[in-house]
Design an enzyme around this catalytic site. Sequence first.
Site, PDB file in Angstrom:
ATOM      1  N   ASP A 157     -49.079  46.910 -19.723  1.00 56.48           N
ATOM      2  CA  ASP A 157     -47.634  46.872 -20.081  1.00 56.48           C
ATOM      3  C   ASP A 157     -47.195  45.581 -20.519  1.00 56.48           C
ATOM      4  O   ASP A 157     -46.169  45.536 -20.683  1.00 56.48           O
ATOM      5  CB  ASP A 157     -46.310  47.251 -18.889  1.00 56.48           C
ATOM      6  CG  ASP A 157     -46.471  46.716 -17.544  1.00 56.48           C
ATOM      7  OD1 ASP A 157     -47.661  45.937 -17.307  1.00 56.48           O
ATOM      8  OD2 ASP A 157     -45.997  46.502 -16.592  1.00 56.48           O
TER       9      ASP A 157
ATOM     10  N   SER B 258     -49.202  50.013 -15.687  1.00 52.98           N
ATOM     11  CA  SER B 258     -49.749  48.464 -14.785  1.00 52.98           C
ATOM     12  C   SER B 258     -50.715  48.020 -16.244  1.00 52.98           C
ATOM     13  O   SER B 258     -51.088  48.922 -17.317  1.00 52.98           O
ATOM     14  CB  SER B 258     -49.110  47.623 -14.339  1.00 52.98           C
ATOM     15  OG  SER B 258     -49.073  46.428 -13.946  1.00 52.98           O
TER      16      SER B 258
ATOM     17  N   ASP C 280     -51.760  42.719 -19.710  1.00 54.84           N
ATOM     18  CA  ASP C 280     -52.290  44.665 -18.592  1.00 54.84           C
ATOM     19  C   ASP C 280     -51.375  45.682 -19.623  1.00 54.84           C
ATOM     20  O   ASP C 280     -50.829  45.317 -21.005  1.00 54.84           O
ATOM     21  CB  ASP C 280     -51.588  44.344 -17.470  1.00 54.84           C
ATOM     22  CG  ASP C 280     -50.459  44.287 -16.903  1.00 54.84           C
ATOM     23  OD1 ASP C 280     -49.849  43.730 -18.362  1.00 54.84           O
ATOM     24  OD2 ASP C 280     -50.342  44.765 -16.230  1.00 54.84           O
TER      25      ASP C 280
END
Length: 294
Positions: free
Chosen positions: A242, A100, A240
Amino acid sequence: MGRLFGTDGVRGIANVGLNCELAYKLGQAGAYVLTSEVHKARILIGRDTRISGDMLEAALVAGISSVGAEAMVIGVAPTSAVAYLSRHTEADAGIMISASHNTFEYNGIKFFDGNGFKLSDDIEDRIESIVVGGSEDIPYRTGADIGRRVALKNSLEEYKEFLLSTTDMRLDGIKVALDCAHGSASVIAHTVFESLGAKTIPYYNTPDGCNINDFCGSTHPDMLTQLVAEQGADIGLAFDGDADRLIAVDEHGVVTDGDKIMAICAIDLNERGLLTNNTLVGTVMSNIKCKLHI
């Protein structure tokens, strides 16, 4: 050891807390627990742009194949694409390889069921008990029963078409600054907005495996504020690593976080009579605590 699964899958520093052996075991146990014995199981796998993604993907594919399941690999993609495509392709489960918003040395493995939803704690506990404690014997397949790695083509295009089908709004004449965090958004964000008619100004969209979230993306909205001002953009969007987290900046450089964006969308939907039960539902991960009266 502590609990293997956290709030968003299994995470750690690649080759330290999260190595190939663990990824192999997770792929093996996940395929075994999440699939039916009545057919050859299919597990869809996506990843972000981290340098360790290829390594962990290979280990997962090996584990999945060892129990006779098919690993359907889509490459770099947003987490939301893995959730959608798991259901769209009628896969038995999906796996996203990502940490992430964390820096590149970290990585993670997150499972979805066949409907694209996060696993329940009970299922995560069962997978963890197999990986950590060997609570169940997993049968290894041999001969023609061994699984395969299959590369899915055009999967991102299918996801893009799904996104476009969810709106009838055009963005002609709108200038959009995009901070892709050198992550998953780099491969799709600008094409989605351009398909809606917007003029896009993509930044931080040249991933090299080590620059993901590197002083850019949703954790550094100050960079986007600067870009919007410099380019005279109507709006700025920062993702972000992902691409499942979004921070927005208006034309004046004012930052609006995800919770406020949801509230704005809820008010708009309510005014158009489209908000079910006049209710906006958040999660325990929300960053603000308030009651919205609509």
